[in-house]
Design a protein around this motif. Sequence first.
Motif, PDB file in Angstrom:
ATOM      1  N   ALA A 130       0.839  -1.204   0.000  1.00 25.50           N
ATOM      2  CA  ALA A 130       0.000   0.000   0.000  1.00 25.50           C
ATOM      3  C   ALA A 130       0.876   1.257   0.000  1.00 25.50           C
ATOM      4  CB  ALA A 130      -0.948  -0.011   1.193  1.00 25.50           C
ATOM      5  N   LEU A 131       1.966   1.234   0.752  1.00 23.24           N
ATOM      6  CA  LEU A 131       2.899   2.364   0.761  1.00 23.24           C
ATOM      7  C   LEU A 131       3.530   2.540  -0.624  1.00 23.24           C
ATOM      8  CD1 LEU A 131       4.628   1.804   4.200  1.00 23.24           C
ATOM      9  CD2 LEU A 131       3.281   3.821   3.560  1.00 23.24           C
ATOM     10  N   ARG A 132       3.882   1.439  -1.266  1.00 23.44           N
ATOM     11  CA  ARG A 132       4.465   1.504  -2.609  1.00 23.44           C
ATOM     12  C   ARG A 132       3.464   2.099  -3.600  1.00 23.44           C
ATOM     13  NH1 ARG A 132       4.755  -3.907  -4.971  1.00 23.44           N
ATOM     14  NH2 ARG A 132       2.678  -3.272  -5.586  1.00 23.44           N
ATOM     15  N   ASP A 133       2.202   1.664  -3.515  1.00 25.09           N
ATOM     16  CA  ASP A 133       1.175   2.187  -4.423  1.00 25.09           C
ATOM     17  C   ASP A 133       0.943   3.682  -4.193  1.00 25.09           C
ATOM     18  OD1 ASP A 133       0.972  -0.378  -5.417  1.00 25.09           O
ATOM     19  OD2 ASP A 133      -0.914  -0.829  -4.371  1.00 25.09           O
ATOM     20  N   THR A 134       0.915   4.081  -2.943  1.00 28.24           N
ATOM     21  CA  THR A 134       0.741   5.500  -2.620  1.00 28.24           C
ATOM     22  C   THR A 134       1.951   6.290  -3.089  1.00 28.24           C
ATOM     23  OG1 THR A 134      -0.702   4.992  -0.764  1.00 28.24           O
ATOM     24  CG2 THR A 134       0.372   7.149  -0.733  1.00 28.24           C
ATOM     25  N   ARG A 135       3.140   5.704  -2.957  1.00 26.33           N
ATOM     26  CA  ARG A 135       4.362   6.366  -3.433  1.00 26.33           C
ATOM     27  C   ARG A 135       4.272   6.636  -4.935  1.00 26.33           C
ATOM     28  NH1 ARG A 135       7.948   2.767  -2.099  1.00 26.33           N
ATOM     29  NH2 ARG A 135       8.309   1.932  -4.164  1.00 26.33           N
ATOM     30  N   THR A 136       3.709   5.712  -5.689  1.00 26.55           N
ATOM     31  CA  THR A 136       3.555   5.911  -7.131  1.00 26.55           C
ATOM     32  C   THR A 136       2.684   7.135  -7.408  1.00 26.55           C
ATOM     33  OG1 THR A 136       3.827   3.550  -7.546  1.00 26.55           O
ATOM     34  CG2 THR A 136       2.728   4.835  -9.266  1.00 26.55           C
ATOM     35  N   THR A 137       1.589   7.248  -6.688  1.00 30.27           N
ATOM     36  CA  THR A 137       0.689   8.390  -6.838  1.00 30.27           C
ATOM     37  C   THR A 137       1.388   9.694  -6.446  1.00 30.27           C
ATOM     38  OG1 THR A 137      -1.237   7.009  -6.390  1.00 30.27           O
ATOM     39  CG2 THR A 137      -1.503   9.382  -6.037  1.00 30.27           C
ATOM     40  N   LEU A 138       2.076   9.676  -5.313  1.00 31.85           N
ATOM     41  CA  LEU A 138       2.731  10.887  -4.830  1.00 31.85           C
ATOM     42  C   LEU A 138       3.930  11.272  -5.694  1.00 31.85           C
ATOM     43  CD1 LEU A 138       2.457  10.409  -0.978  1.00 31.85           C
ATOM     44  CD2 LEU A 138       1.014  11.780  -2.498  1.00 31.85           C
ATOM     45  N   THR A 139       4.560  10.298  -6.324  1.00 33.43           N
ATOM     46  CA  THR A 139       5.654  10.600  -7.235  1.00 33.43           C
ATOM     47  C   THR A 139       5.138  11.369  -8.450  1.00 33.43           C
ATOM     48  OG1 THR A 139       6.931   8.690  -6.486  1.00 33.43           O
ATOM     49  CG2 THR A 139       7.492   9.587  -8.653  1.00 33.43           C
ATOM     50  N   ALA A 140       3.993  10.962  -8.961  1.00 31.10           N
ATOM     51  CA  ALA A 140       3.381  11.692 -10.086  1.00 31.10           C
ATOM     52  C   ALA A 140       3.039  13.121  -9.658  1.00 31.10           C
ATOM     53  CB  ALA A 140       2.136  10.961 -10.581  1.00 31.10           C
ATOM     54  N   TYR A 141       2.556  13.263  -8.434  1.00 32.43           N
ATOM     55  CA  TYR A 141       2.230  14.584  -7.910  1.00 32.43           C
ATOM     56  C   TYR A 141       3.507  15.420  -7.763  1.00 32.43           C
ATOM     57  CZ  TYR A 141       0.198  18.203  -5.019  1.00 32.43           C
ATOM     58  OH  TYR A 141      -0.201  19.408  -4.528  1.00 32.43           O
ATOM     59  N   ALA A 142       4.569  14.813  -7.243  1.00 33.21           N
ATOM     60  CA  ALA A 142       5.845  15.517  -7.098  1.00 33.21           C
ATOM     61  C   ALA A 142       6.374  15.947  -8.468  1.00 33.21           C
ATOM     62  CB  ALA A 142       6.862  14.637  -6.371  1.00 33.21           C
ATOM     63  N   ASP A 143       6.227  15.090  -9.468  1.00 34.28           N
ATOM     64  CA  ASP A 143       6.644  15.446 -10.827  1.00 34.28           C
ATOM     65  C   ASP A 143       5.899  16.687 -11.320  1.00 34.28           C
ATOM     66  OD1 ASP A 143       8.392  13.298 -10.936  1.00 34.28           O
ATOM     67  OD2 ASP A 143       7.046  12.034 -12.127  1.00 34.28           O
ATOM     68  N   LEU A 144       4.607  16.740 -11.046  1.00 32.57           N
ATOM     69  CA  LEU A 144       3.793  17.884 -11.432  1.00 32.57           C
ATOM     70  C   LEU A 144       4.307  19.156 -10.761  1.00 32.57           C
ATOM     71  CD1 LEU A 144       1.182  19.047 -12.771  1.00 32.57           C
ATOM     72  CD2 LEU A 144       0.021  18.474 -10.627  1.00 32.57           C
ATOM     73  N   LEU A 145       4.606  19.066  -9.472  1.00 32.42           N
ATOM     74  CA  LEU A 145       5.110  20.234  -8.741  1.00 32.42           C
ATOM     75  C   LEU A 145       6.463  20.686  -9.287  1.00 32.42           C
ATOM     76  CD1 LEU A 145       4.154  19.272  -5.074  1.00 32.42           C
ATOM     77  CD2 LEU A 145       2.931  20.817  -6.626  1.00 32.42           C
ATOM     78  N   ALA A 146       7.347  19.731  -9.582  1.00 32.60           N
ATOM     79  CA  ALA A 146       8.661  20.077 -10.143  1.00 32.60           C
ATOM     80  C   ALA A 146       8.485  20.800 -11.479  1.00 32.60           C
ATOM     81  CB  ALA A 146       9.506  18.819 -10.317  1.00 32.60           C
TER      82      ALA A 146
END
Length: 177
Positions: free
Chosen positions: A144-160
């Motif tokens: 579940a942490l890995r799946d959430t990390r995938t979502t948050l990584t996409a969000y971090a990419d957007l912010l960058a």
Amino acid sequence: MVRAPKSIDVKLNLRVVEISGTWEPNDAERRAAWELYVELVTRVSVVPLRADEGLLREALSSLYSLFTTTREILRQYGPEVAEPKKNGQYNFGYLAVAMLNYGIRPLLARWHPALEDWESRRPADRSRRDHEHAWDHAADLRIALRDTRTTLTAYADLLAHACGVPNLLEAVPADTA
């Protein structure tokens, strides 16, 4: 001044809701995006937690602390980061709250109480780490942490992208677990 794009395509799948459209961040939104970006890329939220590393409790606590951090950023930058935009474009305020409510909250709502229940059963002579590893659901929480990390990584990419900076996560080695 950093050269950031005027308009950013937004496409985030937060499982509960998909966010798709455009975002034209103003200067306050870019500064707020940078602050949140730094928080995300320096936490377990987007950095892999391998099976033999860390404690699940610390991972959940780190994710939970993003609520406080995001609230502080939203208060600091004020209404300017949440002003309605033309043609239904997104703003930083909406994207930040969506990240919390749809990207992180479901994980915490399910796993925080379950882990807390297991932690309350730890014998005094067993370490926290050993007790977590003995939990029948430890592997499920790591998934579940890995799946959430995938979502948050996409969000971090957007912010960058909004800040006009390269992806700082490229320095993080791929998850080999």
